[in-house]
Design an enzyme around this catalytic site. Structure first.
Site, PDB file in Angstrom:
ATOM      1  N   SER A 288       0.859  -1.182   0.000  1.00 32.96           N
ATOM      2  CA  SER A 288       0.000   0.000   0.000  1.00 32.96           C
ATOM      3  C   SER A 288       0.889   1.224   0.000  1.00 32.96           C
ATOM      4  CB  SER A 288      -0.882  -0.012   1.252  1.00 32.96           C
ATOM      5  OG  SER A 288      -1.506   1.236   1.475  1.00 32.96           O
TER       6      SER A 288
ATOM      7  N   TYR B 174      -2.631  -1.286  10.453  1.00 28.65           N
ATOM      8  CA  TYR B 174      -2.481  -1.411   9.005  1.00 28.65           C
ATOM      9  C   TYR B 174      -1.126  -0.888   8.546  1.00 28.65           C
ATOM     10  CZ  TYR B 174      -4.005  -1.259   4.100  1.00 28.65           C
ATOM     11  OH  TYR B 174      -4.128  -1.465   2.744  1.00 28.65           O
TER      12      TYR B 174
END
Length: 266
Positions: free
Chosen positions: A148, A161
């Site tokens: 990401s 995350y």
């Protein structure tokens, strides 16, 4: 509230994966579903891994016209032994499965933090560990980790995350260094916000965390740092995965391929 849908040309890059077996985690929807379809379209036999049995069945039923096949494999990645076993014999491994919770650190549930790290970092380690003996034995393998922009940058309220994606970046680079002598590449693909159910859920969570209406979240939070102000489509991410599995990317390893609309250019 959502940006216009922009799709790449279907299967834009030439890729022949006939005779290859690919495993894709989180394959029942979003990026994982697009990756499974793209690799199957190139001729790979895809093991589609997810805990969503109905979603996997729908994926398999919709792939009957593709060159390769898709076999559903229902698995909860918190079962680490089963994850490692499932990866045995795979030529291509796409670590995609993920989950998200948006909370300030002082309010972040420790059990959720643990689960996020298990699914998004420890499970990829076990999957890579399970896949490498076969890859090394044949002198060829492709590991693609769906990281990401948050593997390269941090954002507030996403402690688990961000920590998992940063860890995945390090794991991917280590696998690249160890695998190079065996014909195995390992890379990360780093999208910003992709049009998936996970992102749609974040809009509600971010509105609550920032104290703003949901309609402001996309422009004022999610796309604030992006020069290209739209969501990425799952098919665009899948095309980057396809590139990394192809012969033209044999010298690309240990890399992080940013699909972030210019976010990290700041």
């Amino acid at each position: 509230m959502t940006s216009p849908r922009v799709l790449p040309a279907p299967h834009a890059s030439s890729l022949d994966l006939r005779g290859r077996t690919a495993l894709v985690t989180g394959a029942a929807g979003g990026i994982g579903r697009a990756c499974a379809r793209r690799l199957a379209a190139a001729g790979a036999e895809v093991r589609a891994v997810d805990r969503d049995a109905a979603g996997l069945d729908a994926l398999a039923e919709g792939c009957g016209d593709l060159a390769g096949g898709v076999t559903p494999h229902v698995l909860d990645l918190t079962d680490l032994e089963a994850a490692e076993y499932a990866a045995a014999g795979t030529d291509i491994l796409v670590n995609n499965a993920g989950l998200q919770l948006v909370r300030p650190i002082e309010e972040f549930p420790p059990d959720v933090f643990h689960t996020v790290l298990t699914v998004m970092l420890e499970a990829p380690f076990r999957l890579i560990r399970g896949a490498l003996p076969h890859m090394y034995g044949q002198g060829w393998g492709r590991i693609v980790n769906i990281s990401s922009v948050h593997g390269l940058r941090a954002s507030a309220y996403k402690a688990a995350y961000v920590a998992a994606k940063h860890g995945l970046e390090g794991l991917s680079k280590t696998a690249a260094l160890e695998g190079a002598a065996h014909g195995v590449t390992s890379n990360c693909v780093n999208p910003s916000y992709v049009r998936t159910p996970l992102v749609e859920k974040q809009i509600t969570d971010q509105a609550r965390a920032h104290g703003i209406p949901e309609e402001q979240v996309l422009t004022d939070v999610l796309l604030r740092d992006s020069a290209v102000r739209r969501l990425i489509e799952p098919e665009e991410v899948a095309e980057a995965v396809a590139y990394l599995c192809g012969p033209q990317a044999s010298f690309v390893t240990g890399a992080s391929l940013a699909l972030d609309g210019g976010w990290t250019a700041h």
